[in-house]
Structure formats: C-alpha cells, structure tokens
Design an enzyme around this catalytic site. Structure first.
Site, PDB file in Angstrom:
ATOM      1  N   ASP A  38       1.784   6.890   0.039  1.00 60.78           N
ATOM      2  CA  ASP A  38       0.762   5.983  -0.492  1.00 60.78           C
ATOM      3  C   ASP A  38       0.954   5.688  -1.981  1.00 60.78           C
ATOM      4  O   ASP A  38       0.835   6.573  -2.837  1.00 60.78           O
ATOM      5  CB  ASP A  38      -0.621   6.608  -0.262  1.00 60.78           C
ATOM      6  CG  ASP A  38      -1.703   5.549  -0.267  1.00 60.78           C
ATOM      7  OD1 ASP A  38      -1.667   4.669   0.610  1.00 60.78           O
ATOM      8  OD2 ASP A  38      -2.577   5.584  -1.166  1.00 60.78           O
ATOM      9  N   HIS A  66      -6.814  -0.167   2.768  1.00 54.79           N
ATOM     10  CA  HIS A  66      -6.311   1.075   2.185  1.00 54.79           C
ATOM     11  C   HIS A  66      -5.995   0.944   0.702  1.00 54.79           C
ATOM     12  O   HIS A  66      -5.391   1.838   0.114  1.00 54.79           O
ATOM     13  CB  HIS A  66      -5.087   1.549   2.971  1.00 54.79           C
ATOM     14  CG  HIS A  66      -5.410   1.752   4.425  1.00 54.79           C
ATOM     15  ND1 HIS A  66      -6.011   2.896   4.886  1.00 54.79           N
ATOM     16  CD2 HIS A  66      -5.289   0.927   5.492  1.00 54.79           C
ATOM     17  CE1 HIS A  66      -6.227   2.787   6.192  1.00 54.79           C
ATOM     18  NE2 HIS A  66      -5.796   1.589   6.581  1.00 54.79           N
ATOM     19  N   ARG A  80      -5.086 -19.317  12.507  1.00 54.56           N
ATOM     20  CA  ARG A  80      -3.700 -18.838  12.642  1.00 54.56           C
ATOM     21  C   ARG A  80      -3.383 -18.666  14.124  1.00 54.56           C
ATOM     22  O   ARG A  80      -4.136 -18.036  14.860  1.00 54.56           O
ATOM     23  CB  ARG A  80      -3.534 -17.495  11.935  1.00 54.56           C
ATOM     24  CG  ARG A  80      -2.119 -16.904  12.085  1.00 54.56           C
ATOM     25  CD  ARG A  80      -1.957 -15.604  11.328  1.00 54.56           C
ATOM     26  NE  ARG A  80      -2.764 -14.533  11.911  1.00 54.56           N
ATOM     27  CZ  ARG A  80      -2.974 -13.354  11.340  1.00 54.56           C
ATOM     28  NH1 ARG A  80      -2.441 -13.075  10.157  1.00 54.56           N
ATOM     29  NH2 ARG A  80      -3.724 -12.439  11.933  1.00 54.56           N
ATOM     30  N   ASN A 138       0.828  -1.210   0.000  1.00 56.02           N
ATOM     31  CA  ASN A 138       0.000   0.000   0.000  1.00 56.02           C
ATOM     32  C   ASN A 138       0.865   1.265   0.000  1.00 56.02           C
ATOM     33  O   ASN A 138       0.438   2.307  -0.467  1.00 56.02           O
ATOM     34  CB  ASN A 138      -0.902   0.013   1.237  1.00 56.02           C
ATOM     35  CG  ASN A 138      -1.640   1.319   1.401  1.00 56.02           C
ATOM     36  OD1 ASN A 138      -2.477   1.676   0.582  1.00 56.02           O
ATOM     37  ND2 ASN A 138      -1.288   2.073   2.446  1.00 56.02           N
ATOM     38  N   ARG A 173      -8.396   5.215   1.055  1.00 58.51           N
ATOM     39  CA  ARG A 173      -7.633   4.443   0.065  1.00 58.51           C
ATOM     40  C   ARG A 173      -6.616   5.256  -0.720  1.00 58.51           C
ATOM     41  O   ARG A 173      -5.665   4.682  -1.276  1.00 58.51           O
ATOM     42  CB  ARG A 173      -8.604   3.738  -0.880  1.00 58.51           C
ATOM     43  CG  ARG A 173      -9.329   2.602  -0.150  1.00 58.51           C
ATOM     44  CD  ARG A 173     -10.316   1.903  -1.037  1.00 58.51           C
ATOM     45  NE  ARG A 173     -10.872   0.706  -0.401  1.00 58.51           N
ATOM     46  CZ  ARG A 173     -12.084   0.244  -0.628  1.00 58.51           C
ATOM     47  NH1 ARG A 173     -12.888   0.859  -1.481  1.00 58.51           N
ATOM     48  NH2 ARG A 173     -12.512  -0.856  -0.015  1.00 58.51           N
ATOM     49  N   GLU A 210      -5.663  -8.094   4.908  1.00 61.36           N
ATOM     50  CA  GLU A 210      -5.901  -7.465   6.197  1.00 61.36           C
ATOM     51  C   GLU A 210      -6.907  -6.333   6.057  1.00 61.36           C
ATOM     52  O   GLU A 210      -6.570  -5.227   5.630  1.00 61.36           O
ATOM     53  CB  GLU A 210      -4.593  -6.935   6.791  1.00 61.36           C
ATOM     54  CG  GLU A 210      -4.778  -6.590   8.247  1.00 61.36           C
ATOM     55  CD  GLU A 210      -4.106  -5.320   8.655  1.00 61.36           C
ATOM     56  OE1 GLU A 210      -4.027  -5.062   9.858  1.00 61.36           O
ATOM     57  OE2 GLU A 210      -3.669  -4.552   7.778  1.00 61.36           O
ATOM     58  N   ASP A 234      -0.973  -6.719   3.588  1.00 60.37           N
ATOM     59  CA  ASP A 234      -1.014  -5.713   4.642  1.00 60.37           C
ATOM     60  C   ASP A 234      -1.875  -4.533   4.197  1.00 60.37           C
ATOM     61  O   ASP A 234      -1.851  -4.137   3.024  1.00 60.37           O
ATOM     62  CB  ASP A 234       0.427  -5.240   4.911  1.00 60.37           C
ATOM     63  CG  ASP A 234       0.502  -4.139   5.951  1.00 60.37           C
ATOM     64  OD1 ASP A 234       0.243  -4.434   7.129  1.00 60.37           O
ATOM     65  OD2 ASP A 234       0.811  -2.986   5.585  1.00 60.37           O
TER      66      ASP A 234
HETATM   67  C1  LM2 Z   1      -0.766  -2.685   9.022  1.00 58.31           C
HETATM   68  N1  LM2 Z   1      -1.871  -3.141   8.688  1.00 58.31           N
HETATM   69  O1  LM2 Z   1      -2.733  -2.479   7.921  1.00 58.31           O
HETATM   70  C2  LM2 Z   1       0.164  -3.400   9.889  1.00 58.31           C
HETATM   71  O2  LM2 Z   1      -0.400  -4.587  10.387  1.00 58.31           O
HETATM   72  C3  LM2 Z   1       0.632  -2.455  10.930  1.00 58.31           C
HETATM   73  O3  LM2 Z   1       1.494  -3.094  11.814  1.00 58.31           O
HETATM   74  C4  LM2 Z   1       1.291  -1.274  10.225  1.00 58.31           C
HETATM   75  O4  LM2 Z   1       1.567  -0.209  11.123  1.00 58.31           O
HETATM   76  C5  LM2 Z   1       0.398  -0.635   9.188  1.00 58.31           C
HETATM   77  N2  LM2 Z   1      -0.495  -1.492   8.556  1.00 58.31           N
HETATM   78  C6  LM2 Z   1       1.250  -0.027   8.086  1.00 58.31           C
HETATM   79  O5  LM2 Z   1       1.843  -1.062   7.337  1.00 58.31           O
HETATM   80  C7  LM2 Z   1       2.817  -0.276  11.802  1.00 58.31           C
HETATM   81  C8  LM2 Z   1       2.687   0.427  13.137  1.00 58.31           C
HETATM   82  C9  LM2 Z   1       2.695   1.935  12.993  1.00 58.31           C
HETATM   83  C10 LM2 Z   1       3.898   2.372  12.204  1.00 58.31           C
HETATM   84  C11 LM2 Z   1       3.785   1.708  10.827  1.00 58.31           C
HETATM   85  C12 LM2 Z   1       4.923   2.073   9.893  1.00 58.31           C
HETATM   86  O6  LM2 Z   1       1.454   0.009  13.768  1.00 58.31           O
HETATM   87  O7  LM2 Z   1       2.777   2.509  14.311  1.00 58.31           O
HETATM   88  O8  LM2 Z   1       3.926   3.773  12.072  1.00 58.31           O
HETATM   89  O9  LM2 Z   1       3.836   0.264  11.003  1.00 58.31           O
HETATM   90  O10 LM2 Z   1       6.156   1.732  10.452  1.00 58.31           O
HETATM   91  C13 LM2 Z   1       5.119   4.424  12.521  1.00 58.31           C
HETATM   92  C14 LM2 Z   1       4.838   5.391  13.663  1.00 58.31           C
HETATM   93  C15 LM2 Z   1       3.900   6.509  13.166  1.00 58.31           C
HETATM   94  C16 LM2 Z   1       4.537   7.218  11.989  1.00 58.31           C
HETATM   95  C17 LM2 Z   1       4.841   6.177  10.888  1.00 58.31           C
HETATM   96  C18 LM2 Z   1       5.539   6.803   9.689  1.00 58.31           C
HETATM   97  O11 LM2 Z   1       4.235   4.648  14.733  1.00 58.31           O
HETATM   98  O12 LM2 Z   1       3.699   7.433  14.229  1.00 58.31           O
HETATM   99  O13 LM2 Z   1       3.618   8.169  11.459  1.00 58.31           O
HETATM  100  O14 LM2 Z   1       5.690   5.155  11.425  1.00 58.31           O
HETATM  101  O15 LM2 Z   1       6.763   7.360  10.046  1.00 58.31           O
HETATM  102  C19 LM2 Z   1       4.024   9.544  11.563  1.00 58.31           C
HETATM  103 CA    CA Z   2      -3.673   3.449  -0.389  1.00 59.36          CA
END
Ligand code: LM2
Ligand code: CA
Length: 493
Positions: A166, A200, A333, A100, A157, A232, A196
């Site tokens: 995106d 979106h 799972r 995505n 999306r 997901e 994943d």
């Molecule tokens: C998912 N499912 O739709 C994953 O299962 C989930 O673990 C992912 O989020 C998300 N989608 C994006 O692939 C994780 C996590 C976020 C994290 C993102 C990107 O939950 O907290 O975001 O991965 O690493 C982090 C920071 C957030 C920041 C972002 C971009 O927590 O505050 O946004 O990175 O720098 C400013």
């Molecule tokens: Ca998207």
C-alpha cells in the site's frame, strides 16, 4: 474533473478490457468514431508484474511494477499512436490508473517492461519506490498489515488490499511520482482517468494529487480543459466510506446502478418502479456518477456489487443496457468483454482469473472482425451488438431532453419518451404487448433501431408509424428476439 471531455454529440464510453493498443487504434477508426462513441477506457498501460501461476491472469495488471508504458497491450510508442489516431476520430482515451498500491507482498522478479521488483524488501527501482514509500505498522494497525474490517476507515485506507503493498500517498515524494505519471499521460493526449481502488485512498491525498494535474493537450482539447476523473468507490450503503467523499475530485463509479437494475430485467423486481429511477432511488446526482451494468470485476464475481447481468444472459443484458442508454441518469459506460469458460465450484468461478485470448507465446490475440460487425478470436465486443450501438446513437440524438410520457401496465411493461426526440418500450411480461402509446414524436415513419438499422433512408428491421397526435401502436410478442422497440428522430424514414 466531472466533464468527460467528449467531442460534441458523443456521450458514451466503452471499456475495451485487455485490448492491445494497436487494435484499439483500429477500432477508433473503423467503428467507434463512425458509430458515435465518445471514448474508450483502456486497461492499465503501466508496467505490471508477470504472474505465471496462474498463467497470465487479467489481474496481474492491477499489480504495478513501474510507470513505464510497457504491458501485453503494447509499448509507449504504440500507446501514443493509439491516443493520436483515436483523438483524430474524436474518440477519447481514459486510463485505468492503479496508484493505491504496487505488487502483492512477497515474491520478486521482472515486470512486463523488464524492471526489477522485490515484494519482500518493498523495492521498485523502476519508479523508484522503496520501503520508505509504503504504509506500514506506523499507519496500519492490523497484525498482518492486511485489510480485514471494512467498517474501519483507517484500516481500509492504510492497510493492504488483498496483500497489495500500500503506497503512502500522504508523502510528497510518492505524490510527485504519481503526478509525474498522470501528467505524462495528459501530455500524450488522454482525456481522463479511472482511479482504481479509490475507496482505499484518502480523499485529501487525491485532492492534493489532482490539484497538480496539468490541463489537457491543446492539440486535441480546448485550452484549460481538465482531465475527466471517475473514481472506483464501491459503496453499497453498508460501510462508513461513502461515494460523496469523492465528489470534490471527480465522479464516482455507481455500483448500486447495475446491482439494482439487473434484478428488474431478470423479472425479480417490477419494472414499473423504474418510474423514478436515478436520484429517486437514493443514488447520487446524475453529474456525480458514471453508470454501467457490469464491469470487469463483477462480471466474474470479483470486487463487490452483487450479481449483475452480463453478456452471458444476452437477451436480458441487451434490455438492461438499452434502458441505461435511453435513460438520462449518469454518464454511461458499456462493458466490452472477452470470453472464458466458467467453472463453478461451490458457487465460485474457479476460472475467474483467466486472461484475454492469447497466442502460443501468451501475447494477446488480435481482435478479429466478422463481416456482420461482430468479433471473433474470443472477443465478445458487446459494444458492437446492434441493439447496443444503436442505443448509443439514440442517447446522442436525445441528449439534453427530459424523460416524459412515462407509461407502465402496473407491472413489467414500461415505456417513456425523451422529449420529442426518442421513445422506447419494453415488454418483460410473459404475454404480448399490444398497445397504443403516446410517443411525443412528430408524425411519420421511424425505424425500430432494436430489430434493425436505418440504412439509406429505409429500415432493415421493423418500423413504427407515429400518428399526427403523437401516438403509435406497438406490438411486442413475448417471443420477440429482443422484446423492446426504440425509435428516434435520427432514424426517421
Ligand atoms: C480494483 N478495484 O479497486 C480492481 O478493479 C480489481 O480488479 C483489483 O483486484 C483491485 N482493485 C486491486 O487493484 C484484482 C483482482 C484480485 C487480484 C488483484 C491484484 O480482483 O484478485 O489479487 O487485482 O492482482 C490477486 C489475487 C490475490 C492476491 C493478490 C496479491 O487474486 O489472492 O492476494 O493478487 O498477490 C494474496
Ligand atoms: Ca491505501
């Protein structure tokens, strides 16, 4: 895309979250193969952003830099070795695919594979993707290009999920790059994909992408096999985007399942209502979903899906997981976690970012195996808990039978059979269970596979005698280590 492509007689996968490829290869040989698992969901294998603040969080792997197979879990050659060795043990590999988005906006650097990236100019030469390949103000209408309103489908999306750049999956070039990556993995021998952040992405884009996927590698799979796809989509019923929009391109992750089952096993919703668990609770058809109690996000308060049971509440967690594995609904799972210290500040875990156990140089630690089959070095390994792996075997034995002989005490004691092959009974009351129940099983002596194993023709735990009329007496004190009993024809003395 709905068929998991398991080897015969195997019906459950486990998510070995953040494991190294070399450890997964060994785990297929020493445990998953012999104990009847179908496969493993692996963490994203493609090159990701190196996040150092905080220091190497697990979520850096959800910020792709390129589709080269180099991460802290291992490199291309180690990934191939794992897929080959696991397939030789009849264990399938399912890849977590992040398509995505790429990294967060802003910042720049080198990914885990050494590729440059620039989140200001939207430049990812390792693919390559450039600013032309992303959604922007022409497709996303929020002022900061981020998602704010989940009631607006266009926004969910085409705008940025937590500021992640995106990808414009409506574009042929972008689709082609993603398809190349997926087909590369298929050629190596993987059996399928978790998509994943599918919510979106537009179903039409996923349709176009999956339409270009190759059949699976015939060294391991029957010719013409298609990859298993589970998407997901967190649909708790309160947003316009529905799970059902995605059934054309595979199954979806059913987050309602763990959210509604967890309160039952916490004694917050009577167990007797589970009599019509599954479609009867308004959930999608069994063949359209994968089910689980917790996942890597909601076990630490990320994503959505409510407060679910996890390994930290192990007694209740084992019961919920045993119920899941005994029940015919969905493709199952089992989560396999690593430990971290929680630190609740205003109701949120300030340590929710902590990555897997590491060595001094921040490389991921080996999984250590204790003599009692449990794991060390910070790895929880729920998939190796006796009550769980014996229920994985239970599911294999009873597969294809229907749920019969439902019994409940009107409250928190329940039991049911799977055809004439297996039977399980739970006591969630604060008083003992002492009842004669119809098991549907042939007469004989069976091992309770919760309190022990069936080994060399005898039981290491307690046993149950089924009479010639199929009934048996069950006694489950509230003080039992695990207040449940499960028997099946594969563990008959
Ligand atoms: C998912 N499912 O739709 C994953 O299962 C989930 O673990 C992912 O989020 C998300 N989608 C994006 O692939 C994780 C996590 C976020 C994290 C993102 C990107 O939950 O907290 O975001 O991965 O690493 C982090 C920071 C957030 C920041 C972002 C971009 O927590 O505050 O946004 O990175 O720098 C400013
Ligand atoms: Ca998207």
């Amino acid at each position: 895309f709905h068929n998991p492509n398991c080897a015969d007689g195997r019906h459950t996968i486990t998510h070995l979250f953040e494991w190294k490829w070399s450890d997964i290869a060994q785990e297929c040989e020493r445990f998953l193969g012999p104990y009847g698992y179908c496969g493993v969901q692996v963490s994203p294998p493609n090159e990701n952003r190196v996040v150092t603040s905080p220091n190497r969080p697990w979520w850096e792997r959800y910020q792709p830099v390129s589709y080269k197979l180099v991460t802290r879990s291992g490199n291309d050659q180690q990934f191939r070795d794992m897929v080959d060795r696991c397939n030789k043990q009849n264990i399938r590999i399912y890849v977590d695919v992040v398509m995505n988005h790429m990294t967060g906006s802003g910042g720049s650097g080198q990914g885990t594979g050494g590729s440059q990236w620039d989140g200001n100019s939207l430049s990812f030469p390792g693919v390559p993707f450039s600013s032309w390949d992303f959604n922007d103000a022409s497709t996303c209408s929020t002022s900061d290009l981020n998602i704010h309103n989940y009631q607006n489908v266009q926004e969910v999306r085409n705008c940025r999920l937590v500021s992640l750049l995106d990808l414009k999956l409506s574009k042929d070039y972008v689709r082609t790059k993603v398809v190349e990556y997926l087909n590369y993995l298929i050629d190596i021998g993987v059996a399928g994909f978790r998509f994943d952040a599918a919510k979106h992405m537009w179903p039409a884009d996923l349709y176009a992408i999956t339409g270009q996927l190759k059949s699976l590698n015939t060294n391991y799979f029957p010719s013409g096999s298609k990859p298993f796809i589970y998407q997901e989509v967190i649909d708790m019923g309160n947003e316009p985007i529905k799970m059902s929009e995605y059934f054309g391109t595979g199954r979806v992750t059913n987050f309602v399942y763990g959210a509604k089952l967890s309160p039952v096993f916490r004694n917050q919703d009577q167990a007797k209502w589970l009599v019509n668990w599954g479609e009867g609770w308004g959930m999608p058809f069994s063949n359209d979903v994968i089910v689980f109690i917790d996942n890597h996000d909601n076990q630490r308060g990320h994503g959505a899906g409510g407060a679910v049971l996890t390994f930290r509440d192990s007694r209740r967690y084992k019961m919920a997981t045993a119920f899941m594995l005994a029940h015919p609904y969905g493709f199952t799972r089992v989560m396999s976690s690593y430990y971290w210290d929680v630190n609740y500040v205003n109701g949120n875990d300030a340590n929710d970012w902590i990555g897997p156990p590491t060595n001094g140089d921040m490389s991921i630690k080996d999984v250590f195996i204790n003599s009692d089959l449990s794991c060390g070095n910070g790895w929880i390994c729920e998939h190796r808990w006796r009550q769980i792996y014996n229920m994985v075997a239970f599911r294999n034995v009873v597969f294809g039978t229907s749920l019969v002989n439902w019994w409940d005490n009107g409250n928190y004691q329940i039991a049911f059979s799977r055809g004439n092959k297996g039977f399980i009974v739970f006591n969630l009351e604060s008083y003992n269970l002492n009842t004669r129940l119809q098991t549907g099983l042939p007469a004989g002596q069976y091992c309770d596979v919760i309190s022990g194993n069936y080994e060399n023709g005898s039981c290491t735990g307690s046993s149950v005698t089924v009479n010639s009329d199929g009934t048996a007496n069950f006694f489950i004190p509230t003080s039992a280590e695990d207040p449940m009993i499960a028997i099946h024809i594969g563990a008959k003395v």
